[in-house]
Design a protein around this motif. Structure first.
Motif, PDB file in Angstrom:
ATOM      1  N   CYS A   1      35.652  47.082  27.041  1.00 43.22           N
ATOM      2  CA  CYS A   1      36.326  47.277  25.753  1.00 43.22           C
ATOM      3  C   CYS A   1      35.337  47.521  24.621  1.00 43.22           C
ATOM      4  O   CYS A   1      35.576  48.356  23.746  1.00 43.22           O
ATOM      5  N   THR A   2      34.208  46.797  24.628  1.00 42.86           N
ATOM      6  CA  THR A   2      33.240  46.984  23.543  1.00 42.86           C
ATOM      7  C   THR A   2      32.499  48.310  23.703  1.00 42.86           C
ATOM      8  O   THR A   2      32.186  48.981  22.722  1.00 42.86           O
ATOM      9  N   ARG A   3      32.254  48.720  24.947  1.00 46.04           N
ATOM     10  CA  ARG A   3      31.545  49.979  25.191  1.00 46.04           C
ATOM     11  C   ARG A   3      32.376  51.174  24.739  1.00 46.04           C
ATOM     12  O   ARG A   3      31.869  52.122  24.153  1.00 46.04           O
ATOM     13  N   HIS A   4      33.684  51.127  25.020  1.00 45.41           N
ATOM     14  CA  HIS A   4      34.548  52.278  24.741  1.00 45.41           C
ATOM     15  C   HIS A   4      35.384  52.117  23.464  1.00 45.41           C
ATOM     16  O   HIS A   4      36.128  53.023  23.097  1.00 45.41           O
ATOM     17  N   GLY A   5      35.271  50.962  22.806  1.00 45.69           N
ATOM     18  CA  GLY A   5      36.061  50.730  21.600  1.00 45.69           C
ATOM     19  C   GLY A   5      37.552  50.665  21.867  1.00 45.69           C
ATOM     20  O   GLY A   5      38.363  51.057  21.026  1.00 45.69           O
ATOM     21  N   THR A   6      37.917  50.174  23.053  1.00 48.37           N
ATOM     22  CA  THR A   6      39.329  50.105  23.441  1.00 48.37           C
ATOM     23  C   THR A   6      39.816  48.660  23.425  1.00 48.37           C
ATOM     24  O   THR A   6      39.023  47.718  23.296  1.00 48.37           O
ATOM     25  N   GLY A   7      41.111  48.498  23.578  1.00 49.13           N
ATOM     26  CA  GLY A   7      41.705  47.172  23.613  1.00 49.13           C
ATOM     27  C   GLY A   7      42.066  46.764  25.033  1.00 49.13           C
ATOM     28  O   GLY A   7      41.894  47.517  25.987  1.00 49.13           O
ATOM     29  N   PHE A   8      42.584  45.543  25.152  1.00 53.81           N
ATOM     30  CA  PHE A   8      43.101  45.062  26.426  1.00 53.81           C
ATOM     31  C   PHE A   8      44.472  44.436  26.180  1.00 53.81           C
ATOM     32  O   PHE A   8      44.802  44.060  25.047  1.00 53.81           O
ATOM     33  N   GLY A   9      45.268  44.369  27.209  1.00 53.64           N
ATOM     34  CA  GLY A   9      46.621  43.856  27.060  1.00 53.64           C
ATOM     35  C   GLY A   9      46.696  42.366  27.322  1.00 53.64           C
ATOM     36  O   GLY A   9      46.176  41.885  28.336  1.00 53.64           O
ATOM     37  N   VAL A  10      47.307  41.628  26.414  1.00 61.58           N
ATOM     38  CA  VAL A  10      47.530  40.191  26.597  1.00 61.58           C
ATOM     39  C   VAL A  10      48.994  39.974  26.960  1.00 61.58           C
ATOM     40  O   VAL A  10      49.891  40.412  26.240  1.00 61.58           O
ATOM     41  N   CYS A  11      49.213  39.316  28.101  1.00 62.63           N
ATOM     42  CA  CYS A  11      50.572  39.038  28.579  1.00 62.63           C
ATOM     43  C   CYS A  11      50.701  37.552  28.897  1.00 62.63           C
ATOM     44  O   CYS A  11      49.764  36.949  29.436  1.00 62.63           O
ATOM     45  N   LEU A  12      51.834  36.977  28.594  1.00 61.30           N
ATOM     46  CA  LEU A  12      52.098  35.577  28.942  1.00 61.30           C
ATOM     47  C   LEU A  12      52.161  35.435  30.457  1.00 61.30           C
ATOM     48  O   LEU A  12      52.757  36.265  31.152  1.00 61.30           O
ATOM     49  N   ILE A  13      51.554  34.373  30.980  1.00 60.27           N
ATOM     50  CA  ILE A  13      51.618  34.084  32.407  1.00 60.27           C
ATOM     51  C   ILE A  13      52.999  33.535  32.758  1.00 60.27           C
ATOM     52  O   ILE A  13      53.458  32.558  32.156  1.00 60.27           O
ATOM     53  N   LEU A  14      53.654  34.167  33.710  1.00 64.36           N
ATOM     54  CA  LEU A  14      54.939  33.678  34.212  1.00 64.36           C
ATOM     55  C   LEU A  14      54.734  32.783  35.431  1.00 64.36           C
ATOM     56  O   LEU A  14      55.459  31.806  35.619  1.00 64.36           O
ATOM     57  N   GLU A  15      53.762  33.145  36.262  1.00 64.47           N
ATOM     58  CA  GLU A  15      53.409  32.338  37.438  1.00 64.47           C
ATOM     59  C   GLU A  15      51.910  32.383  37.612  1.00 64.47           C
ATOM     60  O   GLU A  15      51.295  33.437  37.476  1.00 64.47           O
ATOM     61  N   GLY A  16      51.327  31.202  37.935  1.00 61.51           N
ATOM     62  CA  GLY A  16      49.890  31.158  38.179  1.00 61.51           C
ATOM     63  C   GLY A  16      49.133  30.541  37.014  1.00 61.51           C
ATOM     64  O   GLY A  16      49.713  29.869  36.151  1.00 61.51           O
ATOM     65  N   HIS A  17      47.830  30.787  36.993  1.00 60.20           N
ATOM     66  CA  HIS A  17      46.939  30.155  36.009  1.00 60.20           C
ATOM     67  C   HIS A  17      45.974  31.193  35.439  1.00 60.20           C
ATOM     68  O   HIS A  17      45.791  32.266  36.010  1.00 60.20           O
TER      69      HIS A  17
END
Length: 200
Positions: free
Chosen positions: A41-57
């Motif tokens: 993300c820092t190299r390409h100036g892009t973002g990442f997606g944050v999603c709530l965990i429904l199952e797992g950790h």
């Protein structure tokens, strides 16, 4: 018939919390797959997606994420006293995951449809109490919002997202508030929840 937005490919970061548009996200990064995500993300100036965990950790095996999430863009990072990388990211547009896959290193990637920003609607007078409550919450819990312009409190979308992140809602309720597409409906539902938090 509305045309569907083109899909964008991005790394996904399932979390046990919900990120709202314009919200702040503080993370400590220690797993190699997420260090790679930060580098990308820092190299390409892009973002990442944050999603709530429904199952797992958050750590270990890939978790099952909610389909609706928020794009996060890194705007600061530092090395903590424990040697771990700390990042600060800001929530941007919401998105829906059309499909996802797990890379060999365990990093989740998704093809996502980015949602347009909500329309700017002025807060109706019947929700004036919510503006006062948010001012008090910011004073005690979110000092980084103390210098928000007065006009922000008059924006129904901003007001609703800030209340949804600061009120003691559970993660499922926060996810519901994120998924609503009507800023005034979000305010109405938040107003109806308020009696739960009032001391007897």
């Amino acid at each position: 018939m509305a045309t569907q937005s083109p899909l964008i490919e991005m790394p996904l970061f399932p979390l046990a919390s919900v990120l709202f548009p314009a919200g702040q996200l503080h993370l400590r990064i220690f797993e190699p797959r997420y260090l790679d995500l930060v580098r990308e993300c820092t190299r390409h100036g892009t973002g990442f997606g944050v999603c709530l965990i429904l199952e797992g950790h958050e750590a270990g095996s890939p978790a099952v994420p909610a389909a609706i999430g928020t794009i996060a863009r890194i705007n600061d990072f530092h090395r903590g006293e424990d040697g771990l990388l700390g990042i600060v990211a800001e929530g941007g547009a919401r998105f829906r995951v059309a499909r996802s896959r797990v890379r060999a290193d365990g990093l989740l990637r998704g093809d996502v449809e980015v949602w347009p920003a909500e329309p700017e609607l002025e807060v109706p007078v019947e929700f004036a109490l919510l503006q006062s409550i948010l001012e008090r919450l910011i004073e005690t819990m979110a000092p980084h919002w103390r210098h928000a312009p007065r006009s922000a409190y008059d924006d129904a979308s901003w007001l609703g997202f800030r209340l949804a992140e600061l009120l003691p809602l559970d993660a499922t309720e926060q996810q519901h508030m994120l998924e609503l597409n009507d800023p005034l409906l979000r305010l109405a539902e938040l107003r109806d929840i308020l009696p739960r938090f009032q001391k007897p």
